[in-house]
Motif scaffolding. Structure first.
Motif, PDB file in Angstrom:
ATOM      1  N   ALA A  16      -7.069  -4.253  13.521  1.00 12.16           N
ATOM      2  CA  ALA A  16      -5.748  -3.718  13.876  1.00 12.16           C
ATOM      3  C   ALA A  16      -4.698  -4.005  12.820  1.00 12.16           C
ATOM      4  CB  ALA A  16      -5.301  -4.282  15.221  1.00 12.16           C
ATOM      5  N   SER A  17      -4.934  -5.014  11.987  1.00 13.29           N
ATOM      6  CA  SER A  17      -3.891  -5.333  11.014  1.00 13.29           C
ATOM      7  C   SER A  17      -4.300  -4.880   9.620  1.00 13.29           C
ATOM      8  CB  SER A  17      -3.567  -6.819  11.046  1.00 13.29           C
ATOM      9  OG  SER A  17      -4.718  -7.570  10.842  1.00 13.29           O
ATOM     10  N   VAL A  18      -3.304  -4.551   8.828  1.00 14.61           N
ATOM     11  CA  VAL A  18      -3.553  -3.982   7.507  1.00 14.61           C
ATOM     12  C   VAL A  18      -4.266  -4.986   6.626  1.00 14.61           C
ATOM     13  CG1 VAL A  18      -2.462  -3.217   5.387  1.00 14.61           C
ATOM     14  CG2 VAL A  18      -1.638  -2.389   7.586  1.00 14.61           C
ATOM     15  N   LEU A  68      -7.497   2.196   3.587  1.00 17.61           N
ATOM     16  CA  LEU A  68      -7.946   2.756   4.862  1.00 17.61           C
ATOM     17  C   LEU A  68      -7.886   4.272   4.805  1.00 17.61           C
ATOM     18  CD1 LEU A  68      -6.013   0.425   7.328  1.00 17.61           C
ATOM     19  CD2 LEU A  68      -8.020  -0.053   5.937  1.00 17.61           C
ATOM     20  N   LEU A  69      -8.946   4.891   5.249  1.00 16.83           N
ATOM     21  CA  LEU A  69      -9.060   6.339   5.183  1.00 16.83           C
ATOM     22  C   LEU A  69      -9.169   6.878   6.607  1.00 16.83           C
ATOM     23  CD1 LEU A  69      -9.411   8.611   3.126  1.00 16.83           C
ATOM     24  CD2 LEU A  69     -11.864   8.209   3.234  1.00 16.83           C
ATOM     25  N   GLN A  70      -8.158   7.608   7.016  1.00 17.84           N
ATOM     26  CA  GLN A  70      -8.139   8.099   8.398  1.00 17.84           C
ATOM     27  C   GLN A  70      -8.702   9.512   8.472  1.00 17.84           C
ATOM     28  OE1 GLN A  70      -7.310   6.402  11.043  1.00 17.84           O
ATOM     29  NE2 GLN A  70      -5.813   4.832  10.480  1.00 17.84           N
ATOM     30  N   TYR A 113       4.780  -2.380   9.047  1.00 16.23           N
ATOM     31  CA  TYR A 113       3.879  -2.185   7.914  1.00 16.23           C
ATOM     32  C   TYR A 113       2.636  -3.066   7.990  1.00 16.23           C
ATOM     33  CZ  TYR A 113       7.635   0.506   5.856  1.00 16.23           C
ATOM     34  OH  TYR A 113       8.593   1.458   5.628  1.00 16.23           O
ATOM     35  N   ALA A 114       2.672  -4.072   8.860  1.00 14.39           N
ATOM     36  CA  ALA A 114       1.552  -5.014   8.910  1.00 14.39           C
ATOM     37  C   ALA A 114       0.401  -4.519   9.768  1.00 14.39           C
ATOM     38  CB  ALA A 114       2.028  -6.369   9.423  1.00 14.39           C
ATOM     39  N   SER A 115       0.670  -3.594  10.676  1.00 13.15           N
ATOM     40  CA  SER A 115      -0.424  -3.163  11.543  1.00 13.15           C
ATOM     41  C   SER A 115      -0.900  -1.774  11.157  1.00 13.15           C
ATOM     42  CB  SER A 115      -0.006  -3.211  13.010  1.00 13.15           C
ATOM     43  OG  SER A 115       1.154  -2.466  13.202  1.00 13.15           O
ATOM     44  N   VAL A 116      -2.178  -1.535  11.403  1.00 15.65           N
ATOM     45  CA  VAL A 116      -2.801  -0.284  10.973  1.00 15.65           C
ATOM     46  C   VAL A 116      -2.170   0.896  11.686  1.00 15.65           C
ATOM     47  CG1 VAL A 116      -4.910   1.067  11.056  1.00 15.65           C
ATOM     48  CG2 VAL A 116      -4.988  -1.322  10.350  1.00 15.65           C
ATOM     49  N   TYR A 173       0.825  -1.202   0.000  1.00 15.46           N
ATOM     50  CA  TYR A 173       0.000   0.000   0.000  1.00 15.46           C
ATOM     51  C   TYR A 173       0.864   1.258   0.000  1.00 15.46           C
ATOM     52  CZ  TYR A 173       1.003  -0.322   5.070  1.00 15.46           C
ATOM     53  OH  TYR A 173       1.617  -0.422   6.287  1.00 15.46           O
ATOM     54  N   TYR A 223      -2.482   8.103   9.536  1.00 10.96           N
ATOM     55  CA  TYR A 223      -1.892   7.561   8.317  1.00 10.96           C
ATOM     56  C   TYR A 223      -2.939   6.749   7.567  1.00 10.96           C
ATOM     57  CZ  TYR A 223       2.441   8.986  10.487  1.00 10.96           C
ATOM     58  OH  TYR A 223       3.425   9.742  11.062  1.00 10.96           O
ATOM     59  N   SER A 224      -3.318   7.230   6.414  1.00 13.49           N
ATOM     60  CA  SER A 224      -4.291   6.511   5.598  1.00 13.49           C
ATOM     61  C   SER A 224      -3.560   5.614   4.615  1.00 13.49           C
ATOM     62  CB  SER A 224      -5.169   7.496   4.835  1.00 13.49           C
ATOM     63  OG  SER A 224      -6.019   8.174   5.724  1.00 13.49           O
ATOM     64  N   LEU A 225      -4.171   4.494   4.313  1.00 10.11           N
ATOM     65  CA  LEU A 225      -3.523   3.514   3.440  1.00 10.11           C
ATOM     66  C   LEU A 225      -4.275   3.418   2.124  1.00 10.11           C
ATOM     67  CD1 LEU A 225      -2.925   0.629   6.006  1.00 10.11           C
ATOM     68  CD2 LEU A 225      -1.738   2.805   5.764  1.00 10.11           C
TER      69      LEU A 225
END
Lengths: 479, 479
Positions: free
Chosen positions: B246-248, B452-454, A245-248, A42, A450-452
C-alpha cells in the motif's frame, strides 16, 4: 554525475536563446534543488480510457512531476511540475487561423526539450498557429509556481509565480509574478508584477504592481527559494501533502458526489463540502470550505475557510482564504485573496478577479456583483482604483487609465472574450455535466490509475529516469 | 473485454502445443482470478545501477508482478508473479556446450509470450544451449506458486506448487508439487508429487510422494484455488503483506547490516535478527527468526520461529517453521518443514533438504549433519527411508532403492553437483561478500528504486497495461 551535465546542457541552450534580451540563467538554476531530491521523488502519470496514452521520457529528471495525456520530454529537468495534456487538440479539430480553416492532422502532443521546469504548471494547448500539433516547450527555464498555459515557448526565463498564457514566446524573460497574454512575443524582457493582456487590433490591458509592495509577497534572489507571503503560505501547508504521496493509492475521499472529482493527489482537510460536477485537481488544497456545484480548484490552488456558491473557476495557482465567492465568480491565475476571520472578503456574482490579483484584506472587503477586479487591494477604498463594473468596462473605447491600470481599445471585446473564456473553462472542467456530451475533466479523469516512475537511485545516472515509452496504437485492442 | 480475449488467445495457443500429451488448459484458467483483480494491482520493477535496464511489456496483464533485469512480455497474463532477471547471462559469458566454448553475444533476456503465470517465480537463466541469449517462456500455463527456474518452456502446463528447474521443456504437463530437473524434456506428462533429478549419462534420482498423503498438503481441482495445508498456511499470512504493497516506499527495515538486503516488499514480523550478507527477497516472510550471516530467503519463502546458523539457502517457495538449521543447511524449492513448539525440527550442518520435501513433525525430529533428506517425513522413524549420509550417498553406483526413492548412476556426481550448486547459489546471493568482486544479490539489489505500473482502470483495455518500453542504451549517459 550525468544530472549535473544535463543541467549544464540546458543552461547552455537556454543562454544561447537569451542573447537578446541577454540573460544568464545559470545563477537561477544552480543549486536550486538539493541534489538528493532528484532521486527521492517519483514521477506519476494517469491512465484513463478518455485520454490518448502516449508518454516518452528520454534522458530527463522528472522528480515529483505529474503527467496526463500525450507528452514527450527529452534532456530536461522537471521538478514537482504538472504536465497536464487533457486539453490538447484532437485529430480532426478545425482551427481558424485568419480566414483559413486548418485541420489538426494528429492528436496534439506536449513536447518539452532542453528545459528546466520547477513546480511549473503546463496546461491547455498550443495557441501557436504555426505549431498546432505540437505544444512546444524548448530551451526554457520556468521557476517556482509559474504557469505555462496554452503557450509555446522557445527561449524563455519565467520567474517565480510568473504566467504565460495563450501566447507564443520566442526568447523572452518574464519577471516575478508577471502575467503575460500577448499573442506573439519575441525578444522582450518583462519586469516583475506586470499584468498584461493584449489582443492584436482589439485591446490592451496593463496593470503594474507597485514593486515595493510586491516584495512583501514575492521576494526573489536568483538561486534561492523565493521569500515572501506567497511562499510562507505554501510552506505552512506542505506537510499536509506528505501522506498523499506516500501511499500507492491515497485514500478515496468520502462524501464526494459521483459527478465530481477530487484527485487522490489533492488534500481535503477539515470540514469540506464538495458539490456536483466539482473538480479538485492534483496538488490542490481545500480546507474547511464549501465548493458549490460546478466549482473547481486547479493545480496549486488553495481554498481555505471559504465558500463558493457555484460555478466558480479558480485558475491554476489561485489562493482563496476566508472568502465568499458568489455564483460564477472567476479567480485568475496565481491570484491571492486573503481575508481573515475579522476581515472577510466577499465577491458578488459573476465578478472576474483578474489573474495575478492580490486582495490582502486589512478590513472587510465586499466586491459588488459583475465586477472586474485587478491589482493589489488591501482596503475597501482600494476598490475605487482596482475594480469596475463589467458592463461599464465593456463600454470603454480608446484609451483609459485608472490608478496603475491602463486600457486601450474595445472594452466590449475584452469583456466578451473573458466571459466566453470562463464559459469554455467551465465546460472543459465538466461543470455543466449532465450527459455524455457534456463530460469534462471532473468526469473523464475519475477512476484514473496512477503509475509511479522512479529515477535511478544511485550510480552515474542517479536522479535521471530511464528512457521510457508508454503508449497504445489504439484503445480498440489487439484481439 | 480485451482481457478475456487475451486469455482465450493464450488458451488456444497452449492447447495447440499440448496435443500430445493432450491437455485442455481452459478449465485450469477460466475464472481463476476474479476479473476485477487484474485492474486492482500494480506491477513493479526495480531499477539499480547493477542490472541492465530493459523492460518491454506489450498487450499484457501484469497485476501484482515484480520485474528485475532484462525482460519482455507479450500477449500474456502474469498475476502476482516474480520475473527476476538478476542471474541472466551477460554478454561475453562463455558457455560450455559439449566440447564447444560458446560465447553469449548479447545480454540475455527473459522473454514471455502467450503465457499465463499465476504466482509463479521465474529466475536464473536459460539452460537451453540452443537459446543462450533468450530465456524463453512460450505458450505456457503455470499455476499457483510454481517455479520456472533456469528452464525454457514452449508448451507447458505446470500445476500448483510444481517446479521445473534447469530443464528445457517442450509440450509437457507437470503435476502438482512435482519437481523436474531433467535436461531436455518433450511430450511428457508428469503426475503429481514426483521429485525427479536426472543428468544424462550421470544419474537419476526419483521420489514419488504418496498420492493420498499429498492431498493433505495440495488438493487441487482445476479452476479452483488449491486447498490443503500449503495454501492454508499462506492464506493465514497474506494480510501481513498488505501494508507493504500500500505504500510507495515501504518502511526501511531497522537493524539490518549494511551488507544485507531485506527487500522493502518482504515482511519482517516480531523479533527478527538478520546477519551480514543476508538476502531476504521480495515476497519472503520472516517472523521471530534469526538468519545468521550469509543466509537467504527467496520469493515465497516463509521462515517462522526458526534459527539459521549461517550460510543457509532457502530456495524459492521454501517454508521453515520451528526449525533450527545448522551451518550451510540447504532447503530446496517449495519444501515445507513444519515443526512446532513441542515438536521442533533440527537439521545438522551441511545437510541438503531436497526440493519438494515435506517434514511435518508429529514428534521432535533431528536430522544428522551432512544428510540428504527427501520425501515426506512426519516421525523420526521416517528418516530411515528418507535420509542418508551424503558421503554414503556419494558412494552409490548402479541402481539403488530406499522406500519410494530410487537412484541410478553415480552418487558422487549427484552429491558433488549439488554441493557445487549450493556454493554457486551462495556466491550469487552475495553470502560471501567482502569486496567488490564478491558482490551478490544482497548487495547489488540494495537501494533499488521501485516503479509502479498500473493497468487501465476501466474501458475496453481494463486490466491490461499499456505498451511500455523502458531502457537505456548504456549506463554511461548522454553528456
Amino acid at each position: 554525475m550525468q544530472l549535473e551535465r544535463l543541467i549544464d546542457h540546458i543552461v547552455t541552450r537556454v543562454n544561447i536563446n537569451l542573447r537578446n534580451p541577454r540573460a544568464d540563467v545559470r545563477p537561477y538554476v544552480s543549486g536550486l534543488v538539493a541534489e538528493d531530491k532528484f532521486s527521492q521523488y517519483y514521477a506519476f502519470y494517469a491512465l484513463t480510457p478518455y485520454h490518448p496514452i502516449y508518454f516518452r521520457f528520454v534522458y530527463s529528471s522528472l522528480a515529483g512531476t505529474y503527467f496526463l495525456g500525450k507528452c514527450e520530454v527529452e534532456n530536461s529537468v522537471l521538478y514537482k511540475s504538472d504536465i497536464r495534456g487533457d486539453e490538447l487538440k484532437k485529430r480532426g479539430t478545425v482551427v481558424k487561423v485568419g480566414d483559413s480553416d486548418v485541420t489538426v492532422y494528429e492528436d496534439e502532443i506536449i513536447s518539452i526539450r532542453s528545459s528546466i521546469l520547477l513546480k511549473t504548471l503546463v496546461h491547455n494547448n498550443s495557441h501557436d498557429p504555426e505549431s498546432l500539433e505540437v505544444f512546444r516547450i524548448r530551451n526554457t527555464v520556468a521557476l517556482h509556481f509559474s504557469n505555462i498555459h496554452g503557450t509555446c515557448t522557445e527561449g524563455l526565463l519565467l520567474m517565480p509565480f510568473g504566467t504565460v498564457d495563450l501566447t507564443t514566446i520566442h526568447d523572452c524573460v518574464v519577471g516575478n509574478f508577471s502575467y503575460v497574454q500577448a499573442g506573439d512575443l519575441s525578444h522582450e524582457h518583462i519586469g516583475d508584477g506586470l499584468v498584461w493582456v493584449r489582443a492584436e487590433d482589439a485591446f490592451e490591458f496593463k496593470y503594474q504592481h507597485p514593486q515595493d509592495a510586491l516584495k512583501k509577497y514575492v521576494d526573489y534572489t536568483p538561486g534561492q527559494t523565493p521569500r515572501g507571503d506567497f511562499m510562507a503560505f505554501l510552506e505552512e501547508r506542505k506537510e499536509d501533502f506528505m501522506p498523499v504521496y506516500a501511499s500507492v493509492l491515497p485514500d478515496p475521499q468520502e462524501d464526494i458526489p459521483d459527478t465530481a472529482l477530487v484527485s487522490p493527489y489533492a488534500v481535503l482537510k477539515g470540514d469540506c463540502r464538495i458539490g456536483e460536477n466539482v473538480l479538485v485537481a492534483q496538488r490542490a488544497y481545500v480546507e474547511n470550505s464549501r465548493l458549490g456545484d460546478g466549482g473547481n480548484a486547479q493545480e496549486n490552488c488553495y481554498i481555505v475557510n471559504s465558500t463558493y456558491d457555484g460555478m466558480n473557476v479558480t485558475a491554476h495557482g489561485g489562493k482563496v482564504i476566508h472568502c465568499h465567492l458568489g455564483q460564477k465568480v472567476f479567480t485568475g491565475f496565481n491570484s491571492f485573496l486573503r481575508g481573515n476571520e475579522s476581515c472577510p472578503v466577499k465577491v458578488g456574482n459573476e465578478s472576474i478577479i483578474m489573474p495575478h490579483t492580490i486582495i490582502d484584506a486589512e478590513e472587510p472587503i465586499e466586491i459588488p456583483s459583475n465586477s472586474l477586479v485587478w491589482g493589489l487591494i488591501t482596503t475597501a477604498k482600494d476598490l475605487e482604483t482596482h475594480c469596475m463594473d463589467l458592463d461599464e468596462f465593456a463600454k470603454l473605447k480608446g484609451q483609459f487609465r485608472l490608478g496603475e491600470m491602463t486600457f486601450e481599445g474595445s472594452g466590449k471585446l475584452f469583456v466578451d472574450g473573458f466571459r466566453k473564456r470562463i464559459e469554455h473553462i467551465l465546460e472543459e472542467n465538466g461543470a455543466y455535466f449532465d450527459s455524455d456530451d457534456t463530460r469534462g475533466h471532473a468526469q473523464t479523469t475519475q477512476g484514473s490509475s496512477y503509475s509511479l516512475l522512479q529515477p535511478y537511485p544511485q550510480g552515474p545516472l542517479k536522479g535521471l529516469c530511464p528512457t521510457v515509452s508508454i503508449g497504445d496504437s489504439g484503445q480498440g485492442g489487439r484481439f
